[in-house]
Scaffold this motif. Structure first.
Motif, PDB file in Angstrom:
ATOM      1  N   ALA A  45       0.883  -1.170   0.000  1.00 34.46           N
ATOM      2  CA  ALA A  45       0.000   0.000   0.000  1.00 34.46           C
ATOM      3  C   ALA A  45       0.916   1.213   0.000  1.00 34.46           C
ATOM      4  O   ALA A  45       1.684   1.400   0.920  1.00 34.46           O
ATOM      5  CB  ALA A  45      -0.874  -0.004   1.250  1.00 34.46           C
ATOM      6  N   PHE A  90      -2.338  -0.497   6.986  1.00 33.85           N
ATOM      7  CA  PHE A  90      -1.703   0.772   6.626  1.00 33.85           C
ATOM      8  C   PHE A  90      -1.498   1.582   7.899  1.00 33.85           C
ATOM      9  O   PHE A  90      -2.458   1.969   8.578  1.00 33.85           O
ATOM     10  CB  PHE A  90      -2.555   1.556   5.629  1.00 33.85           C
ATOM     11  CG  PHE A  90      -1.897   2.842   5.251  1.00 33.85           C
ATOM     12  CD1 PHE A  90      -0.818   2.850   4.384  1.00 33.85           C
ATOM     13  CD2 PHE A  90      -2.311   4.044   5.805  1.00 33.85           C
ATOM     14  CE1 PHE A  90      -0.170   4.040   4.059  1.00 33.85           C
ATOM     15  CE2 PHE A  90      -1.667   5.235   5.477  1.00 33.85           C
ATOM     16  CZ  PHE A  90      -0.598   5.220   4.610  1.00 33.85           C
ATOM     17  N   SER A  91      -0.242   1.786   8.252  1.00 35.64           N
ATOM     18  CA  SER A  91       0.125   2.564   9.435  1.00 35.64           C
ATOM     19  C   SER A  91       1.594   2.909   9.274  1.00 35.64           C
ATOM     20  O   SER A  91       2.112   2.917   8.151  1.00 35.64           O
ATOM     21  CB  SER A  91      -0.117   1.734  10.703  1.00 35.64           C
ATOM     22  OG  SER A  91       0.109   2.509  11.853  1.00 35.64           O
ATOM     23  N   ILE A  93       5.642   2.729  11.583  1.00 37.31           N
ATOM     24  CA  ILE A  93       6.279   2.294  12.832  1.00 37.31           C
ATOM     25  C   ILE A  93       6.311   3.405  13.886  1.00 37.31           C
ATOM     26  O   ILE A  93       6.427   3.117  15.061  1.00 37.31           O
ATOM     27  CB  ILE A  93       7.707   1.739  12.606  1.00 37.31           C
ATOM     28  CG1 ILE A  93       8.609   2.778  11.941  1.00 37.31           C
ATOM     29  CG2 ILE A  93       7.669   0.441  11.818  1.00 37.31           C
ATOM     30  CD1 ILE A  93      10.093   2.378  11.971  1.00 37.31           C
ATOM     31  N   GLY A 109       9.186  11.986   1.462  1.00 43.17           N
ATOM     32  CA  GLY A 109      10.502  11.908   0.828  1.00 43.17           C
ATOM     33  C   GLY A 109      11.650  11.785   1.822  1.00 43.17           C
ATOM     34  O   GLY A 109      12.783  11.515   1.434  1.00 43.17           O
ATOM     35  N   GLY A 111      10.960  10.748   5.689  1.00 39.66           N
ATOM     36  CA  GLY A 111      10.608   9.759   6.692  1.00 39.66           C
ATOM     37  C   GLY A 111      10.335  10.432   8.020  1.00 39.66           C
ATOM     38  O   GLY A 111      10.083  11.641   8.047  1.00 39.66           O
TER      39      GLY A 111
HETATM   40  C1  LIG Z   1      11.631   2.170   8.623  1.00 39.19           C
HETATM   41  C2  LIG Z   1      10.139   2.182   8.504  1.00 39.19           C
HETATM   42  C3  LIG Z   1       9.305   3.330   8.505  1.00 39.19           C
HETATM   43  N1  LIG Z   1       7.992   2.877   8.370  1.00 39.19           N
HETATM   44  C4  LIG Z   1       7.975   1.517   8.266  1.00 39.19           C
HETATM   45  C5  LIG Z   1       9.301   1.062   8.396  1.00 39.19           C
HETATM   46  C6  LIG Z   1       9.711  -0.380   8.403  1.00 39.19           C
HETATM   47  C7  LIG Z   1       9.694  -0.932   7.033  1.00 39.19           C
HETATM   48  C8  LIG Z   1      10.859  -0.511   6.198  1.00 39.19           C
HETATM   49  O1  LIG Z   1      11.979  -0.855   6.564  1.00 39.19           O
HETATM   50  O2  LIG Z   1      10.600   0.133   5.166  1.00 39.19           O
HETATM   51  C9  LIG Z   1       6.822   0.621   8.173  1.00 39.19           C
HETATM   52  C10 LIG Z   1       5.714   0.984   7.277  1.00 39.19           C
HETATM   53  N2  LIG Z   1       5.354   2.221   6.816  1.00 39.19           N
HETATM   54  C11 LIG Z   1       4.253   2.121   6.021  1.00 39.19           C
HETATM   55  C12 LIG Z   1       3.834   0.782   6.040  1.00 39.19           C
HETATM   56  C13 LIG Z   1       2.511   0.388   5.371  1.00 39.19           C
HETATM   57  C14 LIG Z   1       2.134  -0.941   5.133  1.00 39.19           C
HETATM   58  C15 LIG Z   1       2.757  -1.560   3.877  1.00 39.19           C
HETATM   59  O3  LIG Z   1       3.839  -2.165   3.981  1.00 39.19           O
HETATM   60  O4  LIG Z   1       2.114  -1.489   2.803  1.00 39.19           O
HETATM   61  C16 LIG Z   1       4.746   0.053   6.790  1.00 39.19           C
HETATM   62  C17 LIG Z   1       4.798  -1.442   7.086  1.00 39.19           C
HETATM   63  C18 LIG Z   1       3.558   3.211   5.319  1.00 39.19           C
HETATM   64  C19 LIG Z   1       4.367   4.359   4.898  1.00 39.19           C
HETATM   65  N3  LIG Z   1       5.268   5.069   5.638  1.00 39.19           N
HETATM   66  C20 LIG Z   1       5.743   6.101   4.900  1.00 39.19           C
HETATM   67  C21 LIG Z   1       5.108   6.087   3.627  1.00 39.19           C
HETATM   68  C22 LIG Z   1       5.332   7.101   2.521  1.00 39.19           C
HETATM   69  C23 LIG Z   1       4.588   8.353   2.870  1.00 39.19           C
HETATM   70  C24 LIG Z   1       3.782   8.890   1.716  1.00 39.19           C
HETATM   71  O5  LIG Z   1       3.122   8.113   0.993  1.00 39.19           O
HETATM   72  O6  LIG Z   1       3.771  10.115   1.583  1.00 39.19           O
HETATM   73  C25 LIG Z   1       4.242   5.002   3.623  1.00 39.19           C
HETATM   74  C26 LIG Z   1       3.296   4.576   2.537  1.00 39.19           C
HETATM   75  C27 LIG Z   1       6.723   7.108   5.370  1.00 39.19           C
HETATM   76  C28 LIG Z   1       7.936   6.525   5.962  1.00 39.19           C
HETATM   77  N4  LIG Z   1       8.022   5.983   7.225  1.00 39.19           N
HETATM   78  C29 LIG Z   1       9.292   5.482   7.412  1.00 39.19           C
HETATM   79  C30 LIG Z   1      10.041   5.724   6.223  1.00 39.19           C
HETATM   80  C31 LIG Z   1      11.466   5.336   6.028  1.00 39.19           C
HETATM   81  C32 LIG Z   1       9.177   6.360   5.316  1.00 39.19           C
HETATM   82  C33 LIG Z   1       9.458   6.718   3.871  1.00 39.19           C
HETATM   83  C34 LIG Z   1       9.751   8.139   3.639  1.00 39.19           C
HETATM   84  C35 LIG Z   1       9.490   8.486   2.183  1.00 39.19           C
HETATM   85  O7  LIG Z   1      10.127   7.889   1.298  1.00 39.19           O
HETATM   86  O8  LIG Z   1       8.630   9.359   1.935  1.00 39.19           O
HETATM   87  C36 LIG Z   1       9.703   4.747   8.627  1.00 39.19           C
END
Ligand SMILES: Cc1c2[nH]c(c1CCC(=O)O)Cc1[nH]c(c(CCC(=O)O)c1C)Cc1[nH]c(c(CCC(=O)O)c1C)Cc1[nH]c(c(C)c1CCC(=O)O)C2
Length: 383
Positions: A45, A90-91, A93, A109, A111
């Motif tokens: 997602a 969808f959530s 960490i 972009g 995190g």
């Molecule tokens: C390290 C970590 C995070 N979040 C998460 C982790 C562990 C998984 C991994 O190692 O990737 C876990 C996570 N975050 C999200 C999910 C959704 C469920 C799925 O897997 O589909 C899950 C399982 C949604 C999200 N979490 C995030 C997005 C992107 C935000 C957006 O769509 O604007 C999503 C869909 C934001 C996020 N949150 C985090 C990061 C590194 C980012 C990305 C930043 C970016 O590139 O914009 C911290």
């Protein structure tokens, strides 16, 4: 679009009748045979889907995680589109950490970004325990989803103490985790106090999801691969083990120690434990109390299985970048991974890390159909 007649026939003729607990995904987690190798994708997602970008256009990330109707819709999008074998809630960490009182945001972009990084005992004290009421929107979303998903299992998840601590101590994403490690080596008592608190928050968050009906949980220790095995065992494993043990309904056995000596007895919902760059940690991450160990693309699944041992399933491990390559390359890699996954007592097909935003979603749909087709097994005559 490819029509997956073999996979569908195998699915319909087997344990699907029984609901999510009998689904191919949960069976593979439990190392039981199933009609085909189940497949889902970390970050399924998200930004690779136009329907996700549309629904998120004017809603900040954290807010979208707190609106049950949005969580439900976004979680269902990849299930509808790809026919994956599991949904993942969808959530994010950092959602439970924000609920515990830490002032943070998720910046597109970049995190997670923490307003005041955690560096002192007073900072640690400010992370308070959470209860169901602090994350009632998650409880509500999970209940709605379980009702809508029917026989398709829903995976709950949380971040593991090390990965959460890294965001909190650094104040945001980090390549080296330098401040985190400086605290860990320089003030072990404070480190353990911080990880102890985070373990309680994580455990409470996962318990809410399990009570609301998720069929499995994944504990993400995405950045644990930054540590040596010795440091992982000393500074991290006890805290992750506390979380994973707290999820086991089986009160008789301790998941710590040499779990290889005793066969496992269905300890509650399956627990998946995943990190990136963890080739040297796979055995230890299994020992932390996982039923399934997630493997990134660097370690072939047959090698991973030797490291993890015969009493755990594996999940993985297609390089997300391969999805950007021409289809024949994707197909060859899917075949190789399914072959190497046969060495494991259970295999859940997945990527080695999350879907990249630039991925063509049609390629993901084709991968699901291909995994089902190549792994289809004849229905068990006893069922
Ligand atoms: C390290 C970590 C995070 N979040 C998460 C982790 C562990 C998984 C991994 O190692 O990737 C876990 C996570 N975050 C999200 C999910 C959704 C469920 C799925 O897997 O589909 C899950 C399982 C949604 C999200 N979490 C995030 C997005 C992107 C935000 C957006 O769509 O604007 C999503 C869909 C934001 C996020 N949150 C985090 C990061 C590194 C980012 C990305 C930043 C970016 O590139 O914009 C911290």
């Amino acid at each position: 679009m490819t029509t997956d007649t073999t996979g569908t026939a195998a699915r319909d003729g087997d344990a699907r009748r029984g609901g999510p607990a009998d689904s191919p995904f949960v069976r593979a987690c439990r190392r039981e045979p199933g009609p085909h190798t189940p497949v889902w994708f970390m970050r399924q997602a998200g930004r690779s889907l136009p329907e996700y970008r549309e629904i998120r256009a004017n809603v900040p990330m954290l807010e979208s995680c707190r609106r049950p109707e949005l969580v439900t819709e976004i979680t269902l999008q990849p299930v509808r589109r790809h026919g994956v074998d599991a949904a993942i809630l969808f959530s994010d960490i950092v959602v439970p950490v924000a609920a515990a009182g830490v002032d943070l945001d998720i910046v597109a972009g970049t995190g997670p970004v923490v307003a005041e990084p955690v560096r002192t005992a007073e900072d640690v004290e400010r992370i308070r325990p959470i209860s169901r009421d602090d994350v009632s929107y998650v409880d509500e979303a999970v209940r709605q989803l379980v009702a809508e998903l029917g026989a398709t299992p829903l995976i709950g998840f949380a971040g593991a103490p090390f990965t959460l601590a890294s965001y909190l101590v650094e104040g945001g994403p980090s390549r080296t985790h330098a401040k985190t490690k400086a605290l860990m080596y320089g003030d072990p008592d404070l480190w353990h106090a911080l990880c102890g608190r985070l373990a309680e928050v994580t455990l409470a968050f996962l318990r809410v999801q399990i009570d609301a009906g998720v069929s499995a949980v994944q504990l993400f220790d995405s950045w644990a691969g930054a540590l040596s095995e010795a440091d992982y065992r000393r500074y991290v494993l006890p805290h992750s083990a506390h979380v994973l043990a707290g999820l086991a309904d089986d009160r008789s056995g301790s998941p710590r120690g040499d779990s290889r000596a005793e066969p496992e007895r269905s300890p509650g919902v399956p627990r998946i434990h995943f990190g990136v760059g963890t080739a040297e940690l796979l055995g230890a991450m299994g020992e932390a109390g996982a039923d399934v160990v997630g493997v990134d693309w660097r370690t072939p699944l047959d090698v991973a299985t030797r490291r993890i041992g015969p009493d755990k399933a594996v999940q993985g491990n297609l390089d997300p970048c391969v999805l950007l390559a021409p289809w024949p390359v994707v197909e060859a890699e899917v075949r190789r991974i399914l072959d190497q996954g046969r060495a494991a007592p259970g295999h859940v097909f997945n990527l080695g890390h999350g879907v990249l935003p630039e991925t063509d979603p049609d390629v993901l749909t084709r991968v699901v159909a291909l995994v089902h087709e190549l792994s289809a097994r004849p229905a068990d005559p006893r069922s």
